[in-house]
Design a protein around this motif. Structure first.
Motif, PDB file in Angstrom:
ATOM      1  N   PRO B  70       0.827  -1.213   0.000  1.00 29.58           N
ATOM      2  CA  PRO B  70       0.000   0.000   0.000  1.00 29.58           C
ATOM      3  C   PRO B  70       0.854   1.254   0.000  1.00 29.58           C
ATOM      4  CG  PRO B  70       0.159  -0.853   2.200  1.00 29.58           C
ATOM      5  CD  PRO B  70       0.971  -1.773   1.333  1.00 29.58           C
ATOM      6  N   VAL B  71       1.991   1.183  -0.633  1.00 31.39           N
ATOM      7  CA  VAL B  71       2.923   2.304  -0.624  1.00 31.39           C
ATOM      8  C   VAL B  71       2.787   3.071  -1.930  1.00 31.39           C
ATOM      9  CG1 VAL B  71       5.336   2.952  -0.513  1.00 31.39           C
ATOM     10  CG2 VAL B  71       4.528   0.995   0.794  1.00 31.39           C
ATOM     11  N   ARG B  72       2.528   4.337  -1.831  1.00 30.09           N
ATOM     12  CA  ARG B  72       2.403   5.136  -3.045  1.00 30.09           C
ATOM     13  C   ARG B  72       3.759   5.501  -3.610  1.00 30.09           C
ATOM     14  NH1 ARG B  72      -1.161   9.202  -0.745  1.00 30.09           N
ATOM     15  NH2 ARG B  72      -3.066   8.160  -0.099  1.00 30.09           N
ATOM     16  N   ALA B  73       3.726   5.982  -4.842  1.00 29.99           N
ATOM     17  CA  ALA B  73       4.967   6.411  -5.477  1.00 29.99           C
ATOM     18  C   ALA B  73       5.594   7.512  -4.628  1.00 29.99           C
ATOM     19  CB  ALA B  73       4.701   6.906  -6.881  1.00 29.99           C
ATOM     20  N   ASP B  74       4.785   8.474  -4.254  1.00 31.51           N
ATOM     21  CA  ASP B  74       5.268   9.539  -3.380  1.00 31.51           C
ATOM     22  C   ASP B  74       5.241   9.027  -1.952  1.00 31.51           C
ATOM     23  OD1 ASP B  74       5.942  11.726  -1.997  1.00 31.51           O
ATOM     24  OD2 ASP B  74       4.089  12.822  -2.386  1.00 31.51           O
ATOM     25  N   VAL B  75       6.284   8.308  -1.619  1.00 29.75           N
ATOM     26  CA  VAL B  75       6.286   7.566  -0.372  1.00 29.75           C
ATOM     27  C   VAL B  75       6.093   8.450   0.853  1.00 29.75           C
ATOM     28  CG1 VAL B  75       7.682   6.141   1.132  1.00 29.75           C
ATOM     29  CG2 VAL B  75       7.702   5.748  -1.310  1.00 29.75           C
ATOM     30  N   GLN B  76       6.742   9.567   0.842  1.00 27.84           N
ATOM     31  CA  GLN B  76       6.729  10.435   2.016  1.00 27.84           C
ATOM     32  C   GLN B  76       5.317  10.720   2.504  1.00 27.84           C
ATOM     33  OE1 GLN B  76       9.439  11.263   3.434  1.00 27.84           O
ATOM     34  NE2 GLN B  76      11.103  11.525   1.961  1.00 27.84           N
ATOM     35  N   ALA B  77       4.406  10.856   1.560  1.00 27.67           N
ATOM     36  CA  ALA B  77       3.074  11.306   1.920  1.00 27.67           C
ATOM     37  C   ALA B  77       2.211  10.189   2.487  1.00 27.67           C
ATOM     38  CB  ALA B  77       2.406  11.911   0.697  1.00 27.67           C
ATOM     39  N   ASP B  78       2.778   9.054   2.606  1.00 30.53           N
ATOM     40  CA  ASP B  78       1.893   7.917   2.787  1.00 30.53           C
ATOM     41  C   ASP B  78       2.389   6.853   3.754  1.00 30.53           C
ATOM     42  OD1 ASP B  78      -0.482   6.500   1.904  1.00 30.53           O
ATOM     43  OD2 ASP B  78       0.913   5.126   0.949  1.00 30.53           O
ATOM     44  N   GLU B  79       3.127   7.265   4.727  1.00 29.43           N
ATOM     45  CA  GLU B  79       3.639   6.239   5.626  1.00 29.43           C
ATOM     46  C   GLU B  79       2.638   5.835   6.681  1.00 29.43           C
ATOM     47  OE1 GLU B  79       7.552   6.979   7.126  1.00 29.43           O
ATOM     48  OE2 GLU B  79       7.708   8.664   5.772  1.00 29.43           O
ATOM     49  N   ALA B  80       1.623   5.186   6.242  1.00 30.05           N
ATOM     50  CA  ALA B  80       0.582   4.769   7.163  1.00 30.05           C
ATOM     51  C   ALA B  80       1.189   3.862   8.211  1.00 30.05           C
ATOM     52  CB  ALA B  80      -0.502   4.045   6.410  1.00 30.05           C
ATOM     53  N   LEU B  81       1.682   2.757   7.759  1.00 30.86           N
ATOM     54  CA  LEU B  81       2.523   1.954   8.621  1.00 30.86           C
ATOM     55  C   LEU B  81       3.937   2.377   8.285  1.00 30.86           C
ATOM     56  CD1 LEU B  81       0.933  -1.568   8.424  1.00 30.86           C
ATOM     57  CD2 LEU B  81       0.922   0.024  10.315  1.00 30.86           C
ATOM     58  N   SER B  82       4.859   1.934   9.049  1.00 28.88           N
ATOM     59  CA  SER B  82       6.213   2.349   8.758  1.00 28.88           C
ATOM     60  C   SER B  82       6.734   1.553   7.568  1.00 28.88           C
ATOM     61  CB  SER B  82       7.090   2.133   9.979  1.00 28.88           C
ATOM     62  OG  SER B  82       7.132   0.770  10.291  1.00 28.88           O
ATOM     63  N   ALA B 245      -2.630   6.414  30.059  1.00 31.22           N
ATOM     64  CA  ALA B 245      -1.964   5.535  29.095  1.00 31.22           C
ATOM     65  C   ALA B 245      -2.512   5.847  27.708  1.00 31.22           C
ATOM     66  CB  ALA B 245      -2.206   4.070  29.438  1.00 31.22           C
ATOM     67  N   ILE B 246      -1.665   5.686  26.724  1.00 36.35           N
ATOM     68  CA  ILE B 246      -2.109   5.923  25.350  1.00 36.35           C
ATOM     69  C   ILE B 246      -1.673   4.755  24.480  1.00 36.35           C
ATOM     70  CG2 ILE B 246      -2.000   7.440  23.350  1.00 36.35           C
ATOM     71  CD1 ILE B 246      -1.515   9.759  25.090  1.00 36.35           C
ATOM     72  N   PHE B 247      -2.621   4.262  23.714  1.00 43.26           N
ATOM     73  CA  PHE B 247      -2.326   3.196  22.758  1.00 43.26           C
ATOM     74  C   PHE B 247      -2.388   3.826  21.372  1.00 43.26           C
ATOM     75  CE2 PHE B 247      -4.157  -0.962  20.779  1.00 43.26           C
ATOM     76  CZ  PHE B 247      -2.924  -1.231  20.200  1.00 43.26           C
ATOM     77  N   VAL B 248      -1.233   3.995  20.760  1.00 43.64           N
ATOM     78  CA  VAL B 248      -1.189   4.603  19.431  1.00 43.64           C
ATOM     79  C   VAL B 248      -1.120   3.484  18.401  1.00 43.64           C
ATOM     80  CG1 VAL B 248      -0.119   6.716  20.244  1.00 43.64           C
ATOM     81  CG2 VAL B 248       1.319   4.858  19.439  1.00 43.64           C
ATOM     82  N   VAL B 249      -2.021   3.511  17.464  1.00 45.49           N
ATOM     83  CA  VAL B 249      -2.122   2.383  16.552  1.00 45.49           C
ATOM     84  C   VAL B 249      -1.117   2.468  15.404  1.00 45.49           C
ATOM     85  CG1 VAL B 249      -3.650   1.183  14.949  1.00 45.49           C
ATOM     86  CG2 VAL B 249      -4.501   1.944  17.162  1.00 45.49           C
ATOM     87  N   ALA B 250      -0.919   3.645  14.860  1.00 49.59           N
ATOM     88  CA  ALA B 250      -0.045   3.766  13.688  1.00 49.59           C
ATOM     89  C   ALA B 250       1.373   4.162  14.069  1.00 49.59           C
ATOM     90  CB  ALA B 250      -0.621   4.781  12.709  1.00 49.59           C
ATOM     91  N   ALA B 251       2.325   3.702  13.277  1.00 46.93           N
ATOM     92  CA  ALA B 251       3.736   3.978  13.531  1.00 46.93           C
ATOM     93  C   ALA B 251       4.003   5.475  13.600  1.00 46.93           C
ATOM     94  CB  ALA B 251       4.598   3.352  12.436  1.00 46.93           C
ATOM     95  N   ARG B 252       3.360   6.184  12.711  1.00 50.17           N
ATOM     96  CA  ARG B 252       3.671   7.596  12.640  1.00 50.17           C
ATOM     97  C   ARG B 252       3.078   8.407  13.776  1.00 50.17           C
ATOM     98  NH1 ARG B 252       0.797  10.195   7.658  1.00 50.17           N
ATOM     99  NH2 ARG B 252       2.655   9.251   6.784  1.00 50.17           N
TER     100      ARG B 252
END
Lengths: 345, 345
Positions: B70-82, B245-252
């Motif tokens: 699920p990585v777009r060409a413009d990677v920077q804009a799309d780091e949903a997961l790491s 406590a905080i549970f953050v789901v996404a890497a970013r």
DNA sequence: CTGAAAGCGCTTACAG
DNA sequence: CTGAAAGCGCTTACAG
């Protein structure tokens, strides 16, 4: 899902022979422009695409490029550069290949042991080769053309590579640090024999002697984790004449250096500047964010694909530009007092 | 580089017909075990490998698997997961494919627009699908089998997937946080419709009602950068009844949450625990290192390849286990007061 | 400019 | 158990 049309279907629909279709498609032989236009029209209409297997079997070409990253199966143990850098490289390479009607095959590092088997690739892109890299040898022994990203220093005569302008890039970092007030710049360089690391070391050495600067060069083991860089930095900062700036070459050194700075009560960028040799998550999301060289993996990948395809097409790659150098962009961030203001600051 | 031996060469050297060689190689038809042994001996001697194009042309199989990240060409804009997560997934998939005599083709995301062209793949692995993901549709329309990593929630009847045990994984995190003393756990969940995110949200909701816990769920935009998570966390911590406590789901989100905690003068883990839904560079190298779920991308990749190959081999994949669930491992780190002692601490 | 034919290296009915 | 032959869908001399 309709069954895929073959060249025969196109020929029939266009009222010509399959030879003419083939010639029209590939620009071989001579075909009446009108005939060709007519054929192409039918091709579009039917959504015809040549069967790659058939084409490959006959022509000996597979229109497939192999990509060999320096990433081991056990990824954790081997993050020399950051994996996000390689992911970007791979994604861009795939896109670049596809825009040239080539497919990109991801070759596992184990291929050096198992051999290339029957995998039909026309050539390969080897990323970050060590001197006389066995991945290069593997391909070469099979008669396949290779393009490396960064040089294989063990093959000084090879011109088929895409490399960073390491000398210029490195100088840009050092000059920037100097402009920001640094007088004692230390280098944390990974203990690898990769061309890129070796060249960086060379560039720093030249710069040092040109500027009569102190030589603070620390080779750091590429162990997993950040501990080696942490210890190295700490030793530097606890020393008698500590540096006022650190240039960390590998992504995995970033965090260790930052941590050591904190442990030694250095403010960044107040007491100590830090810059990194590769832009990466660690630099972008460092605390503070770390100035780093964006090596433009997307351009490197694009250039490598173009070079390889050019070599494959042209007779001995006559007109292909090689080598190609890609200039990095220095991403200025807070770690050298040059970043954009932080929202939280 | 000697010219590659063909099946004909093998047949000649073994004194049999090419049919017998083919049968010996593929286990089709009946061949006298002695003959077969003799043939295989010659095969090894000559280093024979079937030409993939020829085999593919005849059999209609290419022994090539497509991987769609699920990585777009413009990677920077799309780091949903790491990206490092995906790199590990891709590397493992390549290795798994190769060990099964399959090649792995990296398909660029743009393929949804350009169409599959003539790329001869036998099936595809689609990673982190959105509901009714167009990448899945693309392959399916071409009659190609698909295995997804994580579910496509828009195709509830599909059983061809490898997924995390999101419910169990999530509960493990929440239970761990509770065991470490948390009473008000907030969830930072990405605003995407990916199955994995949706399932996590559902799991948290169940857990909350079972434990009569306060519901502190904050959807966070998946913008590039860490700003959205920073703001969201800050708002939480500045609120009247802040979470412990905080549970953050996404890497970013990891970095934004850590930064906000610092900005709000919270000690981690003293005043606030933090855990992440995916292990990633940001978690491993966070300050402090952040407890996170290692989703085992290497196992997911392996399972997906096995499932796809099984489906390709078996008639309608009769005996292939599907779906497959992969249990995550919670990597305990300092952010929840549970990590290994830090060298610098 | 156009087309009939050979052949790339396999697999797979089919016949023996 | 073994083999001769057809044919997968193309490209490419070659002849016209």
């Amino acid at each position: 899902m309709a069954i895929r049309p073959t060249i025969r279907d196109v020929a029939k629909a266009a009222g010509v022979s399959i030879t003419t279709v083939s010639h029209s498609l590939n620009g071989k032989g001579r075909v009446d422009p009108a005939t060709r236009a007519q054929v192409m029209q039918v091709v579009r209409q039917l959504g015809y695409r040549a069967n790659r297997n058939a084409r490959g079997l006959r022509s000996g070409r597979s229109d497939t490029l192999g990509l060999l990253l320096p990433v081991r199966a056990d990824v954790q143990a081997d993050e020399a550069l950051s994996l996000d850098f390689y992911m970007q490289l791979a994604t861009s390479a795939a896109a670049a290949a596809f825009s040239r009607e080539q497919a990109l095959m991801l070759l596992p590092p184990t291929i050096v042991q198992t051999g290339l088997r029957g995998f039909g690739i026309d050539g390969g892109i080897v990323v970050d080769p060590a001197p006389r890299d066995p991945r290069v040898s593997l391909l070469t022994e099979h008669g396949l053309p290779v393009v490396t990203i960064e040089r294989d220093l063990g093959r000084p005569d090879d011109r088929w590579y895409v490399a960073s302008e390491t000398d210029a890039n490195t100088r840009q970092v050092l000059d920037h640090l100097t402009a920001q007030g640094a007088e004692r710049i230390a280098l944390l360089v990974p203990e690898t024999d990769w061309g890129w690391a070796t060249e960086t070391l060379g560039a720093v050495d030249s710069w040092i002697s040109e500027h009569s600067a102190p030589r603070l060069i620390v080779p750091v083991a590429m162990q997993p984790g950040e501990e080696s860089a942490f210890q190295a930095t700490r030793r530097l900062l606890d020393g008698r004449q500590p540096p006022d700036a650190i240039f960390v070459v590998a992504a995995r050194f970033v965090r260790g250096a930052l941590r050591a700075a904190a442990a030694c009560s250095r403010q960044i960028p107040g007491d100590l500047l830090i810059a990194a040799g590769v832009d990466c998550v660690q630099a972008r999301e460092g605390d503070p964010p770390v100035t780093a060289l964006d090596l433009h993996p997307e351009r490197q990948a694009e250039a490598a694909v173009e070079m390889l395809v050019g070599r494959l097409d042209g007779p001995d790659g006559g007109e292909v530009e090689a080598p190609v150098y890609v200039r990095a962009t220095l991403r200025l961030r807070a770690s050298t007092g040059a970043g954009t203001p932080r929202a939280s600051a």
